[in-house]
Design an enzyme around this catalytic site. Structure first.
Site, PDB file in Angstrom:
ATOM      1  N   ASP A 101      -9.333   1.800 -72.337  1.00  0.00           N
ATOM      2  CA  ASP A 101      -8.039   1.225 -72.707  1.00  0.00           C
ATOM      3  C   ASP A 101      -7.125   1.151 -71.485  1.00  0.00           C
ATOM      4  O   ASP A 101      -7.290   1.896 -70.512  1.00  0.00           O
ATOM      5  CB  ASP A 101      -7.351   2.099 -73.765  1.00  0.00           C
TER       6      ASP A 101
HETATM    7  N1  URA Z   1     -11.635   6.158 -76.714  1.00  0.00           N
HETATM    8  C1  URA Z   1     -10.418   5.603 -76.750  1.00  0.00           C
HETATM    9  O1  URA Z   1      -9.701   5.732 -77.735  1.00  0.00           O
HETATM   10  N2  URA Z   1     -10.010   4.897 -75.673  1.00  0.00           N
HETATM   11  C2  URA Z   1     -10.751   4.745 -74.563  1.00  0.00           C
HETATM   12  O2  URA Z   1     -10.299   4.113 -73.596  1.00  0.00           O
HETATM   13  C3  URA Z   1     -12.028   5.336 -74.536  1.00  0.00           C
HETATM   14  C4  URA Z   1     -12.452   6.040 -75.631  1.00  0.00           C
END
Ligand code: URA
Length: 243
Positions: A101
Protein backbone atom coordinates in the site's frame (compact mmCIF):
# COMPACT_ATOMS: atom_id res chain seq x y z
CA UNK A 1 6.89 -18.29 -20.58
CA UNK A 2 5.83 -14.66 -20.57
CA UNK A 3 3.24 -12.67 -22.42
CA UNK A 4 4.57 -11.25 -25.66
CA UNK A 5 3.32 -7.69 -25.18
CA UNK A 6 4.98 -7.53 -21.76
CA UNK A 7 8.28 -8.82 -23.13
CA UNK A 8 8.20 -6.24 -25.92
CA UNK A 9 7.41 -3.46 -23.45
CA UNK A 10 10.23 -4.59 -21.16
CA UNK A 11 12.58 -4.43 -24.15
CA UNK A 12 11.64 -0.77 -24.59
CA UNK A 13 9.62 -1.19 -27.80
CA UNK A 14 6.64 0.83 -26.49
CA UNK A 15 4.12 0.80 -23.63
CA UNK A 16 2.33 -2.48 -22.93
CA UNK A 17 -0.89 -1.13 -24.46
CA UNK A 18 0.91 0.03 -27.62
CA UNK A 19 2.68 -3.34 -27.90
CA UNK A 20 -0.71 -5.07 -27.83
CA UNK A 21 -1.73 -2.84 -30.71
CA UNK A 22 1.45 -3.67 -32.64
CA UNK A 23 0.72 -7.39 -32.20
CA UNK A 24 -2.91 -7.02 -33.32
CA UNK A 25 -1.74 -5.03 -36.35
CA UNK A 26 0.44 -7.94 -37.51
CA UNK A 27 3.70 -6.05 -37.06
CA UNK A 28 5.25 -8.59 -34.66
CA UNK A 29 6.98 -11.85 -35.57
CA UNK A 30 7.97 -14.71 -33.27
CA UNK A 31 10.63 -17.00 -34.75
CA UNK A 32 9.92 -15.59 -38.19
CA UNK A 33 6.11 -15.95 -38.10
CA UNK A 34 3.61 -13.14 -37.71
CA UNK A 35 1.67 -13.51 -34.46
CA UNK A 36 -1.56 -11.61 -33.90
CA UNK A 37 -3.20 -13.52 -31.06
CA UNK A 38 -3.56 -11.50 -27.85
CA UNK A 39 -2.06 -13.39 -24.93
CA UNK A 40 0.64 -15.18 -26.95
CA UNK A 41 3.40 -16.40 -24.64
CA UNK A 42 7.09 -16.51 -25.47
CA UNK A 43 10.21 -17.91 -23.87
CA UNK A 44 13.54 -16.11 -23.42
CA UNK A 45 14.86 -18.10 -26.41
CA UNK A 46 12.26 -16.99 -28.95
CA UNK A 47 13.40 -14.57 -31.64
CA UNK A 48 11.18 -11.50 -31.64
CA UNK A 49 10.87 -8.93 -34.43
CA UNK A 50 8.87 -5.75 -34.79
CA UNK A 51 8.55 -4.38 -38.32
CA UNK A 52 11.19 -6.96 -39.34
CA UNK A 53 13.70 -5.56 -36.83
CA UNK A 54 15.06 -7.92 -34.22
CA UNK A 55 14.16 -6.89 -30.66
CA UNK A 56 17.11 -6.98 -28.29
CA UNK A 57 16.02 -8.10 -24.89
CA UNK A 58 17.67 -6.53 -21.83
CA UNK A 59 19.43 -8.66 -19.24
CA UNK A 60 17.36 -9.68 -16.25
CA UNK A 61 17.75 -7.46 -13.22
CA UNK A 62 16.53 -8.02 -9.67
CA UNK A 63 16.34 -5.27 -7.06
CA UNK A 64 15.50 -5.39 -3.39
CA UNK A 65 14.10 -2.00 -2.34
CA UNK A 66 13.32 -0.58 1.08
CA UNK A 67 10.11 1.19 0.06
CA UNK A 68 9.38 4.41 1.92
CA UNK A 69 5.81 5.44 2.74
CA UNK A 70 4.23 7.70 0.14
CA UNK A 71 5.30 5.73 -2.95
CA UNK A 72 2.88 3.74 -5.09
CA UNK A 73 3.88 0.20 -6.06
CA UNK A 74 2.79 0.49 -9.67
CA UNK A 75 4.91 1.31 -12.67
CA UNK A 76 2.44 4.05 -13.67
CA UNK A 77 0.24 6.24 -11.52
CA UNK A 78 -2.59 8.28 -12.92
CA UNK A 79 -2.45 10.65 -9.95
CA UNK A 80 1.18 11.59 -10.58
CA UNK A 81 2.33 10.34 -7.19
CA UNK A 82 5.91 9.16 -6.59
CA UNK A 83 6.42 5.58 -7.77
CA UNK A 84 8.67 2.84 -6.42
CA UNK A 85 10.21 2.61 -9.89
CA UNK A 86 11.48 6.21 -9.42
CA UNK A 87 13.87 4.82 -6.79
CA UNK A 88 15.71 2.35 -9.07
CA UNK A 89 17.50 2.80 -12.43
CA UNK A 90 15.05 3.65 -15.24
CA UNK A 91 16.55 1.10 -17.61
CA UNK A 92 15.90 -1.74 -18.02
CA UNK A 93 12.31 -1.18 -16.96
CA UNK A 94 11.33 -3.20 -13.93
CA UNK A 95 8.04 -3.96 -12.24
CA UNK A 96 7.28 -4.62 -8.58
CA UNK A 97 6.68 -8.20 -7.45
CA UNK A 98 3.23 -7.63 -5.95
CA UNK A 99 2.18 -4.50 -4.16
CA UNK A 100 2.53 -2.68 -0.92
CA UNK A 101 0.00 0.00 0.00
CA UNK A 102 0.95 3.65 -0.44
CA UNK A 103 1.60 4.04 3.30
CA UNK A 104 3.28 0.63 3.79
CA UNK A 105 7.07 0.61 4.10
CA UNK A 106 9.67 -2.07 3.69
CA UNK A 107 10.85 -4.85 1.47
CA UNK A 108 9.73 -4.85 -2.14
CA UNK A 109 11.32 -6.75 -5.01
CA UNK A 110 11.42 -5.25 -8.48
CA UNK A 111 12.45 -7.11 -11.61
CA UNK A 112 11.98 -7.43 -15.35
CA UNK A 113 11.76 -11.23 -14.97
CA UNK A 114 8.03 -11.65 -15.50
CA UNK A 115 8.21 -15.39 -15.27
CA UNK A 116 9.71 -15.30 -11.79
CA UNK A 117 7.26 -12.57 -10.75
CA UNK A 118 4.28 -14.68 -11.79
CA UNK A 119 5.67 -17.76 -10.07
CA UNK A 120 6.35 -15.90 -6.82
CA UNK A 121 2.91 -14.30 -6.80
CA UNK A 122 1.13 -17.55 -7.51
CA UNK A 123 -0.49 -18.78 -4.28
CA UNK A 124 1.13 -22.19 -4.73
CA UNK A 125 4.61 -20.73 -4.22
CA UNK A 126 3.68 -20.21 -0.54
CA UNK A 127 6.19 -17.38 -0.13
CA UNK A 128 6.18 -16.25 3.47
CA UNK A 129 5.95 -12.50 3.96
CA UNK A 130 6.70 -11.07 7.39
CA UNK A 131 5.40 -7.70 8.55
CA UNK A 132 5.95 -5.54 11.59
CA UNK A 133 2.51 -4.21 12.37
CA UNK A 134 1.80 -1.27 14.67
CA UNK A 135 -1.76 -1.21 15.88
CA UNK A 136 -3.84 1.29 17.87
CA UNK A 137 -5.04 -0.11 21.18
CA UNK A 138 -4.02 -3.14 23.17
CA UNK A 139 -4.34 -6.35 21.20
CA UNK A 140 -5.31 -9.28 23.41
CA UNK A 141 -3.91 -12.81 23.26
CA UNK A 142 -7.39 -13.95 22.13
CA UNK A 143 -7.26 -11.53 19.20
CA UNK A 144 -3.80 -12.79 18.24
CA UNK A 145 -5.05 -16.37 18.40
CA UNK A 146 -8.04 -15.50 16.20
CA UNK A 147 -5.85 -13.81 13.62
CA UNK A 148 -3.47 -16.78 13.64
CA UNK A 149 -6.26 -19.30 13.09
CA UNK A 150 -7.72 -17.29 10.24
CA UNK A 151 -10.68 -14.99 10.10
CA UNK A 152 -13.53 -14.36 7.73
CA UNK A 153 -13.02 -11.38 5.42
CA UNK A 154 -15.46 -10.29 2.72
CA UNK A 155 -13.36 -12.12 0.11
CA UNK A 156 -13.24 -15.35 2.13
CA UNK A 157 -11.45 -16.79 5.17
CA UNK A 158 -7.74 -16.10 5.65
CA UNK A 159 -5.22 -18.93 5.84
CA UNK A 160 -3.43 -19.59 9.14
CA UNK A 161 -0.86 -16.93 10.03
CA UNK A 162 1.94 -16.68 12.59
CA UNK A 163 1.81 -13.81 15.05
CA UNK A 164 4.20 -12.72 17.76
CA UNK A 165 3.70 -9.89 20.20
CA UNK A 166 6.71 -7.56 20.06
CA UNK A 167 5.58 -4.81 22.40
CA UNK A 168 2.54 -3.53 24.21
CA UNK A 169 3.14 0.06 25.24
CA UNK A 170 0.46 2.46 26.37
CA UNK A 171 -2.27 2.48 23.75
CA UNK A 172 -0.18 0.85 21.02
CA UNK A 173 0.68 -2.74 20.19
CA UNK A 174 3.46 -3.92 17.89
CA UNK A 175 3.14 -7.38 16.40
CA UNK A 176 5.19 -9.44 13.97
CA UNK A 177 2.94 -11.24 11.54
CA UNK A 178 3.81 -13.82 8.88
CA UNK A 179 1.38 -14.61 6.06
CA UNK A 180 1.55 -16.55 2.83
CA UNK A 181 -1.31 -14.86 1.05
CA UNK A 182 -1.18 -11.44 -0.57
CA UNK A 183 -4.69 -10.10 -0.75
CA UNK A 184 -5.46 -6.45 -1.07
CA UNK A 185 -4.93 -4.59 2.25
CA UNK A 186 -4.99 -7.99 3.92
CA UNK A 187 -3.29 -7.18 7.21
CA UNK A 188 -5.19 -3.94 7.70
CA UNK A 189 -8.48 -5.71 7.03
CA UNK A 190 -7.60 -8.57 9.36
CA UNK A 191 -6.87 -6.25 12.27
CA UNK A 192 -9.92 -4.18 11.46
CA UNK A 193 -11.99 -7.37 11.74
CA UNK A 194 -10.85 -7.78 15.35
CA UNK A 195 -11.45 -4.11 16.12
CA UNK A 196 -7.99 -2.56 15.73
CA UNK A 197 -6.66 0.03 13.34
CA UNK A 198 -3.23 -0.51 11.79
CA UNK A 199 -1.23 2.70 12.22
CA UNK A 200 2.08 1.49 10.80
CA UNK A 201 3.02 -1.38 8.50
CA UNK A 202 6.47 -2.48 7.39
CA UNK A 203 7.39 -5.61 5.46
CA UNK A 204 10.60 -6.98 6.96
CA UNK A 205 10.99 -10.27 5.11
CA UNK A 206 10.00 -11.85 1.78
CA UNK A 207 10.84 -15.57 1.59
CA UNK A 208 14.43 -15.64 2.94
CA UNK A 209 15.22 -12.03 1.99
CA UNK A 210 15.44 -9.31 4.64
CA UNK A 211 16.15 -5.57 4.49
CA UNK A 212 19.61 -5.80 6.08
CA UNK A 213 20.92 -2.26 6.51
CA UNK A 214 19.10 -0.68 3.58
CA UNK A 215 17.63 2.68 4.58
CA UNK A 216 14.19 3.72 3.31
CA UNK A 217 14.52 4.65 -0.36
CA UNK A 218 17.68 2.56 -0.86
CA UNK A 219 17.90 -0.56 -2.99
CA UNK A 220 20.45 -3.23 -3.85
CA UNK A 221 20.70 -5.86 -6.56
CA UNK A 222 20.11 -9.45 -5.53
CA UNK A 223 23.17 -11.66 -5.73
CA UNK A 224 23.17 -14.46 -8.35
CA UNK A 225 22.90 -16.89 -5.47
CA UNK A 226 19.78 -15.17 -4.10
CA UNK A 227 18.22 -15.18 -7.57
CA UNK A 228 18.89 -18.90 -7.91
CA UNK A 229 17.35 -19.57 -4.50
CA UNK A 230 14.25 -17.50 -5.34
CA UNK A 231 13.80 -19.44 -8.58
CA UNK A 232 14.06 -22.67 -6.66
CA UNK A 233 11.37 -21.39 -4.33
CA UNK A 234 9.12 -20.60 -7.28
CA UNK A 235 9.69 -24.05 -8.82
CA UNK A 236 8.65 -25.62 -5.54
CA UNK A 237 5.33 -23.82 -5.98
CA UNK A 238 4.97 -25.23 -9.49
CA UNK A 239 5.43 -28.74 -8.16
CA UNK A 240 2.84 -28.19 -5.45
CA UNK A 241 0.35 -26.96 -8.06
CA UNK A 242 1.00 -30.12 -10.10
CA UNK A 243 2.50 -28.27 -13.11
N1 URA B 1 -1.30 -5.91 4.08
C1 URA B 1 -1.81 -4.68 4.01
O1 URA B 1 -2.85 -4.39 4.58
N2 URA B 1 -1.13 -3.76 3.28
C2 URA B 1 0.03 -4.02 2.66
O2 URA B 1 0.62 -3.12 2.04
C3 URA B 1 0.55 -5.32 2.75
C4 URA B 1 -0.14 -6.26 3.47
Amino acid sequence: MERLHKVLAAAGVASRRKCEELIAAGRVKVNGRVVTAAGTKVSPHDLLEVDNRVVRRPARVYYLLNKPAGYVSTAADTHGRPKVTDLVPPWPRVYPVGRLDLDTRGLLLLTNDGELTNALLHPSSQVEKVYRVTVAGRVSQQDLARLARGIELDDGPTAPARLRLLSLRGAETVVEMAIHEGRKRQIKRMFQAVGHKVTGLERVRFAFLTLGNLKPGQYRELTPREVRALKKFARRGDRMAGK
